[in-house]
Write a protein that holds these residues in place. Structure first.
Motif, PDB file in Angstrom:
ATOM      1  N   ARG A   1      13.737 -50.829 -47.161  1.00 47.17           N
ATOM      2  CA  ARG A   1      12.690 -50.346 -48.089  1.00 47.17           C
ATOM      3  C   ARG A   1      11.309 -50.423 -47.457  1.00 47.17           C
ATOM      4  O   ARG A   1      10.491 -49.533 -47.623  1.00 47.17           O
ATOM      5  CB  ARG A   1      12.705 -51.134 -49.399  1.00 47.17           C
ATOM      6  CG  ARG A   1      14.028 -51.143 -50.126  1.00 47.17           C
ATOM      7  CD  ARG A   1      14.285 -50.223 -51.265  1.00 47.17           C
ATOM      8  NE  ARG A   1      13.319 -49.735 -52.151  1.00 47.17           N
ATOM      9  CZ  ARG A   1      13.222 -50.052 -53.430  1.00 47.17           C
ATOM     10  NH1 ARG A   1      14.012 -50.960 -53.957  1.00 47.17           N
ATOM     11  NH2 ARG A   1      12.343 -49.461 -54.186  1.00 47.17           N
TER      12      ARG A   1
ATOM     13  N   ALA B   1      10.988 -47.648 -44.848  1.00 44.76           N
ATOM     14  CA  ALA B   1      10.823 -46.346 -45.511  1.00 44.76           C
ATOM     15  C   ALA B   1       9.407 -46.208 -46.064  1.00 44.76           C
ATOM     16  O   ALA B   1       8.781 -45.147 -45.932  1.00 44.76           O
ATOM     17  CB  ALA B   1      11.855 -46.195 -46.641  1.00 44.76           C
ATOM     18  N   ALA B   2       8.890 -47.255 -46.684  1.00 47.04           N
ATOM     19  CA  ALA B   2       7.532 -47.195 -47.234  1.00 47.04           C
ATOM     20  C   ALA B   2       6.485 -47.074 -46.130  1.00 47.04           C
ATOM     21  O   ALA B   2       5.480 -46.383 -46.291  1.00 47.04           O
ATOM     22  CB  ALA B   2       7.271 -48.444 -48.081  1.00 47.04           C
TER      23      ALA B   2
ATOM     24  N   ARG C   1       6.531 -45.461 -43.445  1.00 47.96           N
ATOM     25  CA  ARG C   1       6.371 -44.103 -42.919  1.00 47.96           C
ATOM     26  C   ARG C   1       5.253 -43.338 -43.628  1.00 47.96           C
ATOM     27  O   ARG C   1       4.661 -42.432 -43.069  1.00 47.96           O
ATOM     28  CB  ARG C   1       7.691 -43.345 -43.054  1.00 47.96           C
ATOM     29  CG  ARG C   1       8.737 -43.851 -42.091  1.00 47.96           C
ATOM     30  CD  ARG C   1      10.027 -43.021 -42.144  1.00 47.96           C
ATOM     31  NE  ARG C   1      11.037 -43.617 -41.306  1.00 47.96           N
ATOM     32  CZ  ARG C   1      11.979 -44.448 -41.735  1.00 47.96           C
ATOM     33  NH1 ARG C   1      12.078 -44.755 -43.010  1.00 47.96           N
ATOM     34  NH2 ARG C   1      12.848 -44.961 -40.892  1.00 47.96           N
ATOM     35  N   ALA C   2       4.932 -43.749 -44.853  1.00 48.89           N
ATOM     36  CA  ALA C   2       3.864 -43.087 -45.611  1.00 48.89           C
ATOM     37  C   ALA C   2       2.505 -43.753 -45.389  1.00 48.89           C
ATOM     38  O   ALA C   2       1.492 -43.269 -45.873  1.00 48.89           O
ATOM     39  CB  ALA C   2       4.197 -43.109 -47.104  1.00 48.89           C
ATOM     40  N   TRP C   3       2.456 -44.888 -44.687  1.00 49.35           N
ATOM     41  CA  TRP C   3       1.183 -45.561 -44.450  1.00 49.35           C
ATOM     42  C   TRP C   3       0.443 -44.807 -43.402  1.00 49.35           C
ATOM     43  O   TRP C   3      -0.507 -44.897 -42.926  1.00 49.35           O
ATOM     44  CB  TRP C   3       1.371 -47.016 -44.039  1.00 49.35           C
ATOM     45  CG  TRP C   3       2.073 -47.853 -45.090  1.00 49.35           C
ATOM     46  CD1 TRP C   3       2.211 -47.563 -46.417  1.00 49.35           C
ATOM     47  CD2 TRP C   3       2.750 -49.089 -44.906  1.00 49.35           C
ATOM     48  NE1 TRP C   3       2.909 -48.544 -47.052  1.00 49.35           N
ATOM     49  CE2 TRP C   3       3.253 -49.495 -46.154  1.00 49.35           C
ATOM     50  CE3 TRP C   3       2.970 -49.890 -43.798  1.00 49.35           C
ATOM     51  CZ2 TRP C   3       3.959 -50.676 -46.323  1.00 49.35           C
ATOM     52  CZ3 TRP C   3       3.668 -51.051 -43.968  1.00 49.35           C
ATOM     53  CH2 TRP C   3       4.160 -51.456 -45.214  1.00 49.35           C
TER      54      TRP C   3
END
Length: 114
Positions: free
Chosen positions: A106, A109-110, A112-114
């Protein structure tokens, strides 16, 4: 207030990037003030600054609520914000724990958006 944290921190340069400390030393004035208060973590630094103990360099994400409420004031907005490198680590052998694997997945995956 520096909270006992060395600035700029020593860290290896990312591929193709100069360390933030080198950029800062060329453009920023070296601090000469001594720490008024030394505390164990950034939350305590935030509490001390909010209580009027002085000023500090803090991550925007940590003090965003205080800035929006007008309880703190941003003193400087650099053109190029400092680079913060994060590492996801775990104890050896903990990859057998499905909860640890789930949290790691998790977080990756999170990130990658930072």
């Amino acid at each position: 207030m520096t909270a006992g944290i060395r600035w700029p921190p020593r860290r290896p340069a990312a591929r193709g990037l100069r360390p933030a400390g080198r950029r800062c030393r060329r453009r920023c004035k070296q601090l000469t003030a001594r720490a008024a208060v030394t505390v164990p973590n950034l939350y305590a630094v935030l509490s001390a600054v909010n209580a009027g103990a002085g000023y500090s360099v803090l991550p925007h994400s940590l003090c965003q609520e205080y800035l929006e409420a007008g309880r703190l004031t941003r003193l400087h907005s650099p053109e190029e914000p400092p680079l913060n490198t994060l590492f996801l680590v775990q104890r050896p052998g903990s990859d057998a724990n499905p909860d640890v694997l789930r949290v790691g997945d998790r977080l990756l995956a999170a990130a990658r958006a930072w």
